[in-house]
Design an enzyme around this catalytic site. Structure first.
Site, PDB file in Angstrom:
ATOM      1  CB  THR A   1      30.919  45.095  44.498  1.00  0.00           C
ATOM      2  OG1 THR A   1      32.436  45.803  44.744  1.00  0.00           O
ATOM      3  CG2 THR A   1      30.938  45.977  43.068  1.00  0.00           C
TER       4      THR A   1
ATOM      5  NE  ARG B   1      36.753  36.691  46.293  1.00  0.00           N
ATOM      6  CZ  ARG B   1      35.856  37.592  46.020  1.00  0.00           C
ATOM      7  NH1 ARG B   1      35.782  37.518  44.641  1.00  0.00           N
ATOM      8  NH2 ARG B   1      35.927  38.267  47.546  1.00  0.00           N
TER       9      ARG B   1
ATOM     10  NE  ARG C   1      42.577  42.532  47.142  1.00  0.00           N
ATOM     11  CZ  ARG C   1      43.543  42.977  48.633  1.00  0.00           C
ATOM     12  NH1 ARG C   1      44.612  43.498  48.756  1.00  0.00           N
ATOM     13  NH2 ARG C   1      42.982  42.095  49.419  1.00  0.00           N
TER      14      ARG C   1
ATOM     15  CG  ASP D   1      34.960  43.410  37.504  1.00  0.00           C
ATOM     16  OD1 ASP D   1      35.273  42.674  38.926  1.00  0.00           O
ATOM     17  OD2 ASP D   1      35.810  44.206  37.040  1.00  0.00           O
TER      18      ASP D   1
ATOM     19  N   GLY E   1      32.687  38.465  45.784  1.00  0.00           N
ATOM     20  CA  GLY E   1      32.009  39.676  47.019  1.00  0.00           C
ATOM     21  C   GLY E   1      31.303  39.817  47.955  1.00  0.00           C
TER      22      GLY E   1
ATOM     23  CG  ASP F   1      35.727  47.098  46.114  1.00  0.00           C
ATOM     24  OD1 ASP F   1      35.585  47.337  46.502  1.00  0.00           O
ATOM     25  OD2 ASP F   1      36.193  46.268  45.541  1.00  0.00           O
TER      26      ASP F   1
ATOM     27  CG  ASP G   1      35.018  48.088  41.488  1.00  0.00           C
ATOM     28  OD1 ASP G   1      33.348  47.612  41.577  1.00  0.00           O
ATOM     29  OD2 ASP G   1      35.964  46.863  41.787  1.00  0.00           O
TER      30      ASP G   1
HETATM   31  P1  ATP Z   1      33.956  41.363  44.290  1.00  0.00           P
HETATM   32  O1  ATP Z   1      34.074  43.031  43.116  1.00  0.00           O
HETATM   33  O2  ATP Z   1      32.637  41.850  44.899  1.00  0.00           O
HETATM   34  O3  ATP Z   1      34.755  41.034  44.672  1.00  0.00           O
HETATM   35  P2  ATP Z   1      34.013  39.760  42.149  1.00  0.00           P
HETATM   36  O4  ATP Z   1      32.578  39.813  40.959  1.00  0.00           O
HETATM   37  O5  ATP Z   1      34.361  41.564  40.722  1.00  0.00           O
HETATM   38  O6  ATP Z   1      33.229  40.677  42.907  1.00  0.00           O
HETATM   39  P3  ATP Z   1      35.685  37.375  41.472  1.00  0.00           P
HETATM   40  O7  ATP Z   1      35.650  36.989  42.807  1.00  0.00           O
HETATM   41  O8  ATP Z   1      36.365  38.733  40.806  1.00  0.00           O
HETATM   42  O9  ATP Z   1      34.438  38.824  42.170  1.00  0.00           O
HETATM   43  O10 ATP Z   1      34.970  36.703  40.272  1.00  0.00           O
HETATM   44  C1  ATP Z   1      33.220  35.690  41.348  1.00  0.00           C
HETATM   45  C2  ATP Z   1      33.646  34.895  40.349  1.00  0.00           C
HETATM   46  O11 ATP Z   1      33.379  34.588  38.692  1.00  0.00           O
HETATM   47  C3  ATP Z   1      34.545  33.837  40.011  1.00  0.00           C
HETATM   48  O12 ATP Z   1      35.799  32.820  41.390  1.00  0.00           O
HETATM   49  C4  ATP Z   1      34.817  32.813  39.203  1.00  0.00           C
HETATM   50  O13 ATP Z   1      33.853  31.963  39.435  1.00  0.00           O
HETATM   51  C5  ATP Z   1      33.753  33.358  38.265  1.00  0.00           C
HETATM   52  N1  ATP Z   1      34.848  33.797  37.222  1.00  0.00           N
HETATM   53  C6  ATP Z   1      35.976  35.919  37.345  1.00  0.00           C
HETATM   54  N2  ATP Z   1      36.214  35.699  35.923  1.00  0.00           N
HETATM   55  C7  ATP Z   1      36.191  35.263  35.269  1.00  0.00           C
HETATM   56  C8  ATP Z   1      36.058  34.481  33.943  1.00  0.00           C
HETATM   57  N3  ATP Z   1      37.049  34.707  33.448  1.00  0.00           N
HETATM   58  N4  ATP Z   1      36.023  32.922  33.809  1.00  0.00           N
HETATM   59  C9  ATP Z   1      35.120  32.342  34.132  1.00  0.00           C
HETATM   60  N5  ATP Z   1      33.851  33.180  34.987  1.00  0.00           N
HETATM   61  C10 ATP Z   1      35.006  34.026  35.670  1.00  0.00           C
END
Ligand code: ATP
Length: 329
Positions: free
Chosen positions: A131, A77, A177, A108, A16, A133, A135
């Site tokens: 982020t 994503r 969430r 994360d 995000g 959040d 978190d």
């Molecule tokens: P936010 O909390 O703001 O949504 P985020 O970084 O947690 O941010 P995610 O959608 O969970 O957002 O992860 C972003 C991208 O990281 C995913 O679309 C994917 O490409 C990669 N990713 C997440 N988890 C994994 C995993 N277990 N293995 C490989 N790549 C991952």
């Protein structure tokens, strides 16, 4: 790949978007220029890494970006990056371009992907927490959290004006969430009567009792701030219907703030935080340090192993729950 003199770094934003990501990109690009290291921006997060969507960035390419919300590198994503095959393609693109280290700005999920990638290919990676959040374990603040809080209190202040004029109760849903940091902090900042967060389920009977008490104390409006992931009701509309049925003396309304919480010009706090973390990320790589997230603890920039940042959870500040209970009298 490790333990060689770093001359080429790449930076990307993933997951995000959050206000201040541009300030972090700017800090990485300019620190690279300062230390005479080539810096490549990767567009659309990990998906752009797989597709080789890179562009070399110089200090003038990031002008006027510090005040802008969103991310100039776009974000995504990427499903493809979840597979080993996708990550292998990403590594091939990185090798083709001669990039020796990667800075990932995201949440994360992004750190989990970055960590797997760094382990699989023995490739240096640094995480920068971006982020709204807040978190992420190991940092008191993530980039974008402060801006989101200020956006929420500005909107809730406006809702309060109309709520008071009509003697209404508003359920205001905010993002979060899995974590209630936005609801809890903005709730105190905006003087909400009740705050519902995923970490604490007070139960419907207690909520009703508290709202009745609030009405009896002579309040002319009531604001209940609800995290998306709160456990007390199924969703904010069902929750408000339940309260309306059981407290007919109230005129209950709902407002869902949604994506406006992600946008806007970053606050000074977020700009300074992003600048400090971005510069530190580059400096660490130049000292051959990697596999860590840069974060803030007690106002100081710190490093936390990526593995810990991913596995740990960012606990809610219980003291804030107590403060909110006292002040909503
Ligand atoms: P936010 O909390 O703001 O949504 P985020 O970084 O947690 O941010 P995610 O959608 O969970 O957002 O992860 C972003 C991208 O990281 C995913 O679309 C994917 O490409 C990669 N990713 C997440 N988890 C994994 C995993 N277990 N293995 C490989 N790549 C991952």
């Amino acid at each position: 790949m490790k333990n060689q003199t770093i001359t080429k770094i790449a930076v990307l934003t993933s997951g995000g978007d959050s206000p201040g990501m541009n300030a972090a990109i700017r800090a990485v690009v300019r620190a690279c220029a300062f230390y005479e290291v080539a810096c490549f921006g990767v567009y659309r997060g990990f998906q752009g890494l797989i597709e080789g969507d890179f562009k070399e960035l110089g200090p003038r390419d990031v002008k006027y970006t510090i005040s802008k919300g969103g991310t100039m590198l776009k974000t995504a994503r990427s499903k493809d990056f979840m597979s080993e095959e996708g990550r292998k393609k990403a590594f091939e693109q990185i090798q083709k371009q001669g990039i020796q280290a990667l800075i990932v700005i995201g949440g994360d999920g992004s750190f989990t992907g970055a960590y797997r990638f760094s382990r699989e290919f023995n490739f240096p990676v640094i995480g920068v927490p971006g982020t709204i959040d807040n978190d992420i374990y190991g940092t008191s603040h993530t980039i974008g959290f402060d801006t989101a809080l200020n956006t929420v209190i500005e909107v809730v202040d406006k809702i309060r004006d109309t709520a008071t004029s009509h003697k209404r109760m508003f359920f205001v849903e905010v993002m979060g969430r899995d974590a209630g940091h936005i609801a809890l902090n903005a709730g105190i900042g905006a003087g909400a009567e009740e705050i519902l967060i995923p970490e604490e389920d007070i139960g419907l009977p207690k909520l009703l009792e508290k709202l009745k008490r609030s009405k009896a104390s002579g309040k002319s409006s009531c604001i209940v701030l609800v995290s998306e992931g709160d456990k007390i009701g199924k969703n904010v509309f069902e929750l408000s219907e339940y309260v309306q049925e059981n407290l007919p003396e109230y005129d209950v309304r709902v407002s869902v703030l949604g994506h406006l919480q992600r946008g806007g010009s970053p606050t000074c706090f977020d700009r300074v935080l992003a600048s400090r973390l971005g510069v530190k990320a580059v400096e660490l790589l130049l000292q051959n340090k990697e596999g860590v997230m840069v974060g803030l603890q007690n106002q100081q920039v710190v490093t936390v192993p990526l593995e810990k940042a991913i596995k740990g959870s960012s606990a809610i500040d219980e003291e804030l729950i107590r403060i909110s209970d006292i002040l909503s009298i």
